[in-house]
Design a protein around this motif. Structure first.
Motif, short mmCIF file in Angstrom:
data_model
loop_
_atom_site.label_atom_id
_atom_site.label_comp_id
_atom_site.label_asym_id
_atom_site.label_seq_id
_atom_site.Cartn_x
_atom_site.Cartn_y
_atom_site.Cartn_z
N PRO A 121 0.84 -1.20 0.00
CA PRO A 121 0.00 0.00 0.00
C PRO A 121 0.87 1.25 0.00
N PRO A 122 0.34 2.38 -0.46
CA PRO A 122 1.11 3.64 -0.43
C PRO A 122 1.55 3.97 1.00
N PHE A 123 2.73 4.53 1.12
CA PHE A 123 3.27 4.88 2.43
C PHE A 123 2.59 6.15 2.93
N ARG A 124 2.14 6.12 4.18
CA ARG A 124 1.48 7.29 4.78
C ARG A 124 2.54 8.10 5.53
N PHE A 125 3.04 9.12 4.87
CA PHE A 125 4.12 9.93 5.42
C PHE A 125 3.53 11.11 6.18
N GLN A 126 3.52 10.99 7.49
CA GLN A 126 2.97 12.04 8.36
C GLN A 126 4.00 12.38 9.43
N PRO A 127 5.04 13.16 9.07
CA PRO A 127 6.08 13.51 10.04
C PRO A 127 5.54 14.41 11.14
N ALA A 128 6.18 14.34 12.30
CA ALA A 128 5.73 15.12 13.46
C ALA A 128 6.00 16.61 13.28
N GLY A 129 7.01 16.94 12.49
CA GLY A 129 7.34 18.34 12.30
C GLY A 129 8.22 18.54 11.08
N ALA A 130 8.58 19.80 10.82
CA ALA A 130 9.39 20.13 9.65
C ALA A 130 10.77 19.48 9.71
N ASP A 131 11.37 19.42 10.89
CA ASP A 131 12.68 18.81 11.02
C ASP A 131 12.62 17.31 10.75
N ASP A 132 11.56 16.67 11.21
CA ASP A 132 11.40 15.24 10.95
C ASP A 132 11.20 14.99 9.46
N ARG A 133 10.47 15.85 8.80
CA ARG A 133 10.27 15.72 7.36
C ARG A 133 11.60 15.83 6.63
N ARG A 134 12.41 16.82 7.02
CA ARG A 134 13.69 17.03 6.37
C ARG A 134 14.62 15.83 6.60
N ARG A 135 14.66 15.33 7.83
CA ARG A 135 15.53 14.18 8.13
C ARG A 135 15.10 12.94 7.35
N THR A 267 4.13 -11.25 3.63
CA THR A 267 3.01 -10.75 2.84
C THR A 267 2.75 -9.27 3.13
N VAL A 268 1.96 -8.66 2.26
CA VAL A 268 1.59 -7.25 2.45
C VAL A 268 0.83 -7.08 3.76
N ALA A 269 0.04 -8.07 4.12
CA ALA A 269 -0.75 -7.98 5.35
C ALA A 269 0.12 -7.90 6.60
N ALA A 270 1.40 -8.33 6.48
CA ALA A 270 2.29 -8.32 7.64
C ALA A 270 2.93 -6.95 7.87
N LEU A 271 2.73 -6.02 6.95
CA LEU A 271 3.31 -4.67 7.11
C LEU A 271 2.38 -3.84 7.99
N THR A 272 2.40 -4.14 9.28
CA THR A 272 1.43 -3.56 10.21
C THR A 272 1.98 -2.44 11.09
N HIS A 273 3.30 -2.22 11.04
CA HIS A 273 3.90 -1.18 11.87
C HIS A 273 3.45 0.20 11.40
N SER A 274 3.11 1.06 12.31
CA SER A 274 2.77 2.44 11.96
C SER A 274 4.01 3.31 12.01
N TYR A 275 4.13 4.20 11.05
CA TYR A 275 5.25 5.13 11.01
C TYR A 275 5.17 6.05 12.22
N SER A 276 6.28 6.18 12.95
CA SER A 276 6.28 6.95 14.19
C SER A 276 6.13 8.45 13.96
N GLY A 277 6.59 8.91 12.79
CA GLY A 277 6.53 10.35 12.51
C GLY A 277 7.72 11.11 13.05
N ARG A 278 8.50 10.48 13.91
CA ARG A 278 9.67 11.14 14.51
C ARG A 278 10.93 10.47 14.00
N GLU A 279 11.86 11.31 13.55
CA GLU A 279 13.10 10.80 12.97
C GLU A 279 14.28 11.11 13.89
N PRO A 280 15.14 10.13 14.15
CA PRO A 280 16.31 10.37 15.00
C PRO A 280 17.30 11.32 14.34
N VAL A 281 18.05 12.03 15.14
CA VAL A 281 19.11 12.90 14.62
C VAL A 281 20.34 12.03 14.33
#
Length: 372
Positions: A121-135, A267-281
Motif C-alpha cells: 500500500p502507499p506509504f502514509r508519510f505524516q512527520p511530526a514536524g518540519a525537522d522530521d520531514r527534512r531528516r 506478505t503485504v498484510a504483515a506490514l502492520t507497523h505504523s510510522y512513528s513520525g519522529r526521525e532520530p538525529v
C-alpha cells in the motif's frame, strides 16, 4: 565482452530453436553467430545481456562453457553442488563467502521470481514536524543515492520501497532514518553498507543527488514500486549471498534482486507497523568513518558486496549511461555513491603505513585527502 564459449553455445541453441540451416544461406557462419548472440542478449552487452545468453543454454552446454571460460577458472567443477566450496564441516555455508560474477548470475537466473506480486500500500508519510520531514527525506535520498545511483528510475524507486516496507515491518525500526542507519553504530551490523564503509565522507554529485531526491519525494508522496511488492531485502544480481535461498525471491528490477520473508511474515498484510513520525538525529560525521563491515554478512541485509563491485568492473560493464531530466550522462561506477579512485600519493602513503605497521614502527598519520 561475452566469453567465447558462451557466444558459441548461444549461437548453437538459437540456431537450432529457429530451425536455421546454415547450408541454405550464403551468409557466413560468423554473421549468424553474431545475430544469434545479439538476439539472445537483447542487444545488451553487459551482465544482463550475458544472463540472456546463459538462459538459452541447457545444462550440458552451460557446463561446457563454464569449463572453458577463463573468467571462471576451476571454481565450478562438474558434478558438485553449487556452493560446495563455501561449505564447512557443520554443513552451513560460510557466511563470509559470496558467489560473484558469472556463477552468481547463473544461480540467480536459475531461481524464478513470483508470478503474481501483491503491491504494497502507499506509504502514509505524516512527520511530526518540519525537522522530521527534512531528516526523513535526507535519509531516504541517501539510501537511493548510495545504493542505486546508477539504476534507472524504477530501480531507484524499488530501493526506496524496500526502506518504506521495513518501516512498516515489525522486525525493523518504525522511522525512515532508523531503518537506513540500523546497526551502523556497530562494526558488525550495518544494514546498508554506505552507513559504515566511509562512503558518506565523499560529497555526492549534484545531479545524482537531485535525481535520487526526486525519487525519494515520489515514494514519500505515496508512489509505489509495484514489482517489488512487500520485499524487505535485496542484493545485486552479480552476487549470490548465502542467505538468498532462505527468503522468497519476488522479482528483479534493474541490477537488484528483491526478496521477502517466507510465508505469512512476508506478505503485504504483515506490514502492520505504523510510522512513528519522529526521525532520530543522525551524526553523519561519525558514520562517515569507514569500519569493518565484513561480518555484516551474518545478517539478512540488502548490502552490496564491495568485492563484487570490482568483479562487475572486471566483467566489462565499465561506464554506464543514466537518463536524468532529458539528458544522457555517461558515468563510471566510482564517480557516484561518494567513491573515487585513490591518487598515486594516497596509494604511496597507504603502502608506507602498511610497511611501518608490519615492521613495528610508529604508523604515520594519513595525509589529508583532496576534495573533489
Amino acid at each position: 565482452m561475452l566469453p567465447v564459449a558462451f557466444a558459441a553455445g548461444a549461437a548453437l541453441v538459437t540456431a537450432l530453436a529457429a530451425g536455421v540451416n546454415a547450408r541454405s544461406s550464403p551468409r557466413l557462419d560468423m554473421d549468424r553467430t553474431a545475430e544469434a548472440v545479439a538476439e539472445a542478449a537483447g542487444g545488451r552487452y553487459d551482465l544482463m545481456g550475458l544472463a540472456g545468453v546463459m538462459s538459452r543454454l541447457d545444462g550440458a552446454q552451460l557446463a561446457l562453457a563454464l569449463r572453458h571460460d577463463p573468467a571462471m577458472g576451476a571454481s565450478s567443477l562438474p558434478g558438485l553442488t553449487p556452493g560446495w566450496g563455501n561449505l564447512r564441516l557443520g554443513g552451513r555455508p560460510d557466511p563470509f563467502a559470496v558467489a560473484t560474477g558469472l556463477e552468481a548470475l547463473r544461480l540467480n537466473a536459475a531461481e524464478a521470481g513470483e508470478s503474481v506480486v501483491a503491491a504494497a500500500p502507499p506509504f502514509r508519510f505524516q512527520p511530526a514536524g518540519a525537522d522530521d520531514r527534512r531528516r526523513a527525506l535526507r535519509c531516504l535520498t541517501q539510501a537511493v543515492y548510495y545504493e542505486a545511483a546508477l539504476e534507472p528510475d524504477d530501480g531507484q524507486l524499488a530501493v526506496a520501497q524496500v526502506v518504506l516496507n521495513r518501516v512498516r515491518d515489525p522486525n525493523y525500526p518504525n522511522s525512515i532514518c532508523g531503518v537506513v542507519y540500523q546497526g551502523a553504530e556497530r562494526n558488525t551490523g550495518c544494514q546498508f553498507t554506505f552507513t559504515c564503509d566511509g562512503a558518506l565522507a565523499r560529497s555526492p554529485t549534484t545531479w545524482g543527488w537531485s535525481r535520487a531526491q526526486k525519487v525519494a519525494e515520489r515514494a514519500l508522496a505515496g508512489e509505489v514500486a509495484k514489482p517489488v511488492g512487500s520485499a524487505t531485502h535485496y542484493h545485486a544480481d552479480y552476487v549470490r549471498p548465502w542467505w538468498a535461498p532462505s527468503l522468497t525471491k519476488v522479482s528483479q528490477v534493474g541490477a537488484h534482486i528483491f526478496y521477502r520473508w517466507k510465508g505469512a511474515a512476508g506478505t503485504v498484510a504483515a506490514l502492520t507497523h505504523s510510522y512513528s513520525g519522529r526521525e532520530p538525529v543522525i551524526d553523519e560525521a561519525l558514520f562517515a568513518r569507514p569500519r569493518d563491515v565484513v561480518t555484516a554478512a551474518l545478517g539478512y541485509e540488502p548490502m552490496l558486496d564491495k568485492s563484487a563491485e570490482l568483479v562487475r568492473d572486471l566483467l566489462g560493464t565499465g561506464n554506464r549511461t543514466v537518463e536524468f531530466e532529458g539528458t544522457t550522462k555517461i558515468v563510471g561506477a566510482p564517480s557516484l555513491g561518494g567513491r573515487r579512485q585513490p591518487t598515486a600519493k594516497e596509494i604511496s602513503d597507504i603502502n608506507e603505513r602498511l610497511k611501518a605497521f608490519e615492521e613495528g614502527r610508529p604508523v604515520p598519520s594519513p595525509a589529508p585527502t583532496p576534495e573533489d
